[in-house]
Design a protein around this motif. Structure first.
Motif, mmCIF file in Angstrom:
data_model
loop_
_atom_site.group_PDB
_atom_site.id
_atom_site.type_symbol
_atom_site.label_atom_id
_atom_site.label_comp_id
_atom_site.label_asym_id
_atom_site.label_seq_id
_atom_site.Cartn_x
_atom_site.Cartn_y
_atom_site.Cartn_z
ATOM 1 N N LEU A 129 79.956 20.621 60.754
ATOM 2 C CA LEU A 129 80.723 21.735 60.190
ATOM 3 C C LEU A 129 82.181 21.335 59.942
ATOM 4 C CD1 LEU A 129 79.318 24.752 62.228
ATOM 5 C CD2 LEU A 129 78.922 24.218 59.826
ATOM 6 N N ASN A 130 82.700 20.448 60.770
ATOM 7 C CA ASN A 130 84.056 19.961 60.541
ATOM 8 C C ASN A 130 84.131 19.188 59.227
ATOM 9 O OD1 ASN A 130 86.874 19.221 61.335
ATOM 10 N ND2 ASN A 130 85.974 17.175 61.420
ATOM 11 N N ARG A 131 83.116 18.349 58.952
ATOM 12 C CA ARG A 131 83.102 17.613 57.684
ATOM 13 C C ARG A 131 83.005 18.561 56.491
ATOM 14 N NH1 ARG A 131 80.140 13.881 60.942
ATOM 15 N NH2 ARG A 131 78.195 14.979 60.501
ATOM 16 N N GLN A 132 82.140 19.577 56.607
ATOM 17 C CA GLN A 132 82.021 20.555 55.526
ATOM 18 C C GLN A 132 83.330 21.314 55.316
ATOM 19 O OE1 GLN A 132 78.471 23.086 55.410
ATOM 20 N NE2 GLN A 132 77.506 21.772 56.935
ATOM 21 N N SER A 133 83.934 21.754 56.415
ATOM 22 C CA SER A 133 85.171 22.525 56.326
ATOM 23 C C SER A 133 86.293 21.690 55.738
ATOM 24 C CB SER A 133 85.573 23.049 57.707
ATOM 25 O OG SER A 133 84.568 23.893 58.239
ATOM 26 N N SER A 134 86.350 20.409 56.136
ATOM 27 C CA SER A 134 87.387 19.529 55.622
ATOM 28 C C SER A 134 87.249 19.352 54.114
ATOM 29 C CB SER A 134 87.295 18.164 56.319
ATOM 30 O OG SER A 134 88.240 17.257 55.796
ATOM 31 N N ALA A 135 86.015 19.168 53.629
ATOM 32 C CA ALA A 135 85.795 19.016 52.188
ATOM 33 C C ALA A 135 86.161 20.290 51.437
ATOM 34 C CB ALA A 135 84.331 18.645 51.933
ATOM 35 N N LEU A 136 85.775 21.446 51.967
ATOM 36 C CA LEU A 136 86.102 22.707 51.320
ATOM 37 C C LEU A 136 87.602 22.962 51.329
ATOM 38 C CD1 LEU A 136 83.206 24.874 52.790
ATOM 39 C CD2 LEU A 136 83.496 24.246 50.391
ATOM 40 N N HIS A 137 88.260 22.545 52.410
ATOM 41 C CA HIS A 137 89.714 22.697 52.495
ATOM 42 C C HIS A 137 90.397 21.873 51.415
ATOM 43 C CE1 HIS A 137 93.762 21.658 54.046
ATOM 44 N NE2 HIS A 137 93.754 22.903 54.495
ATOM 45 N N ARG A 138 89.951 20.643 51.227
ATOM 46 C CA ARG A 138 90.548 19.796 50.197
ATOM 47 C C ARG A 138 90.286 20.345 48.795
ATOM 48 N NH1 ARG A 138 88.110 16.008 53.478
ATOM 49 N NH2 ARG A 138 86.439 15.657 51.964
ATOM 50 N N ASP A 139 89.050 20.816 48.555
ATOM 51 C CA ASP A 139 88.686 21.288 47.218
ATOM 52 C C ASP A 139 89.399 22.582 46.833
ATOM 53 O OD1 ASP A 139 87.013 19.125 47.048
ATOM 54 O OD2 ASP A 139 85.188 20.250 47.537
ATOM 55 N N SER A 140 89.728 23.408 47.823
ATOM 56 C CA SER A 140 90.319 24.717 47.531
ATOM 57 C C SER A 140 91.808 24.787 47.852
ATOM 58 C CB SER A 140 89.592 25.804 48.327
ATOM 59 O OG SER A 140 89.740 25.581 49.734
ATOM 60 N N LYS A 141 92.417 23.626 48.134
ATOM 61 C CA LYS A 141 93.805 23.609 48.600
ATOM 62 C C LYS A 141 94.750 24.294 47.619
ATOM 63 C CE LYS A 141 95.737 19.628 48.745
ATOM 64 N NZ LYS A 141 96.123 18.248 49.155
ATOM 65 N N ASP A 142 94.540 24.079 46.325
ATOM 66 C CA ASP A 142 95.448 24.632 45.315
ATOM 67 C C ASP A 142 94.889 25.872 44.631
ATOM 68 O OD1 ASP A 142 97.278 22.554 45.778
ATOM 69 O OD2 ASP A 142 96.169 21.221 44.428
ATOM 70 N N ALA A 143 93.759 26.375 45.101
ATOM 71 C CA ALA A 143 93.158 27.543 44.469
ATOM 72 C C ALA A 143 93.943 28.805 44.824
ATOM 73 C CB ALA A 143 91.707 27.689 44.912
ATOM 74 N N PRO A 144 94.110 29.729 43.861
ATOM 75 C CA PRO A 144 94.821 30.974 44.161
ATOM 76 C C PRO A 144 93.968 31.919 45.002
ATOM 77 C CG PRO A 144 93.936 31.046 41.942
ATOM 78 C CD PRO A 144 93.653 29.660 42.463
ATOM 79 N N GLY A 145 94.609 32.972 45.502
ATOM 80 C CA GLY A 145 93.868 33.984 46.247
ATOM 81 C C GLY A 145 94.194 33.986 47.726
ATOM 82 N N PRO A 146 93.648 34.969 48.449
ATOM 83 C CA PRO A 146 93.928 35.089 49.890
ATOM 84 C C PRO A 146 93.307 33.965 50.681
ATOM 85 C CG PRO A 146 92.203 36.616 49.253
ATOM 86 C CD PRO A 146 92.722 36.006 47.976
ATOM 87 N N ARG A 147 93.782 33.801 51.905
ATOM 88 C CA ARG A 147 93.288 32.757 52.802
ATOM 89 C C ARG A 147 92.779 33.391 54.093
ATOM 90 N NH1 ARG A 147 92.735 27.777 50.229
ATOM 91 N NH2 ARG A 147 94.021 27.995 48.358
ATOM 92 N N GLN A 148 91.805 32.756 54.685
ATOM 93 C CA GLN A 148 91.274 33.198 55.969
ATOM 94 C C GLN A 148 91.110 31.989 56.880
ATOM 95 O OE1 GLN A 148 87.571 35.290 55.215
ATOM 96 N NE2 GLN A 148 88.651 37.218 54.837
#
Length: 284
Positions: A240-259
């Motif tokens: 899950l850490n690997r998945q979360s890290s990849a999603l974090h990198r892919d969405s780093k510059d995406a607009p919208g709220p954060r959780q």
């Protein structure tokens, strides 16, 4: 009739609360916190929670309304509200930042080798992965040197004689440093309790919360279960850490709220009373 039902429910919940408080009070006593100190803290938390979660029409609560909700005297409310908030939020944000940096180091392709093992990093180089790039990939609000100092002080990162930074095993299994253990305790237990509270108060429990438990097993059987649980849980968390890290990198510059999220796993064991002692304890 409604009043009587309310009293019965409150009495039952007080018994539940007593069970929840016992391990916490054990920790307080071990840390030298006396009851008067905790009473003072509890009043502050009552006021903070009332202000955050029990507003009417999103308007600030009056001292009288808070006193009615919490039972805290208005004089104490005025004093506490003028003192402002504590630094719990800042401490939690720092802990989350350090954990995210470690998580990226353990999973991001730029900072791991072909086997997924964290590589040693220079502090700063041109044209290659380094510690500064790692920190900047997580946050640009904190200096990489500050993050490195915190990680080194906690014993999670060491520097080799040739100047490379190495992530230590303690970064994966946890540090023995008392302040860091306390920060983890607050964040981990706090989020678990927050999820359990939402599940208790909501008609439809919103959060995943499950447990498996058995009584009257021999110690060697519990040893086997604990060994399996550690291996399976560690594998799941790393995945899950690997998945979360990849999603974090892919969405780093995406607009919208954060959780944010936290998935915690625990294992607890203790001796159980003999069957005949259990039966005696249940006799009137």
């Amino acid at each position: 009739m409604a009043r009587s039902e309310h009293i019965d429910i409150s009495g039952a919940f007080l018994r539940v609360l007593r069970g929840l408080l016992r391990p916490l009070v054990r920790t307080m006593i071990a840390r030298g916190l006396t009851a008067p100190v905790v009473y003072s803290l509890l009043k502050r938390v009552y006021i903070e929670v009332a202000e955050e979660s029990f507003r009417l029409d999103d308007k600030p609560l009056t001292d009288s309304r808070i006193a009615l909700l919490t039972g805290v005297h208005r004089k104490d409310i005025r004093t506490i509200r003028t003192e402002g908030t504590d630094e719990t939020g800042a401490s939690r944000r720092k802990s989350a930042l350090l954990a995210t940096v470690i998580g990226q180091w353990m999973s991001a392709p730029d900072f791991t080798d072909a086997t997924g093992t964290p590589i040693m990093l220079p502090r700063q180089v041109d044209g290659g992965p380094d510690f500064e790039t790692l920190v900047r990939s997580v946050s640009r609000d904190v200096r990489p040197r500050t993050v490195l100092d915190e990680l080194q002080n906690a014993g999670l990162v060491t520097e080799t004689p040739d100047g490379l930074l190495q992530l230590e095993a303690d970064a994966i299994v946890g540090t023995a440093n008392a302040p860091d253990k306390e920060a983890f305790f607050a964040a981990n237990v706090g989020d678990h309790l927050a999820a359990a509270t939402e599940n208790l108060l909501a008609e439809t429990p919103p959060f995943f919360e499950r447990a498996v438990f058995y009584n009257q097993l021999p110690p060697e059987a519990v040893d086997a279960i604990e060994t399996a649980a550690r291996a399976q849980a560690q594998a799941m968390l790393e995945d899950l850490n690997r998945q979360s890290s990849a999603l974090h990198r892919d969405s780093k510059d995406a607009p919208g709220p954060r959780q944010r999220y936290r998935l915690g796993i625990y294992f607890y064991r203790e001796d159980t009373a003999d069957a005949d002692q259990d039966e005696k304890a249940q006799d009137p």
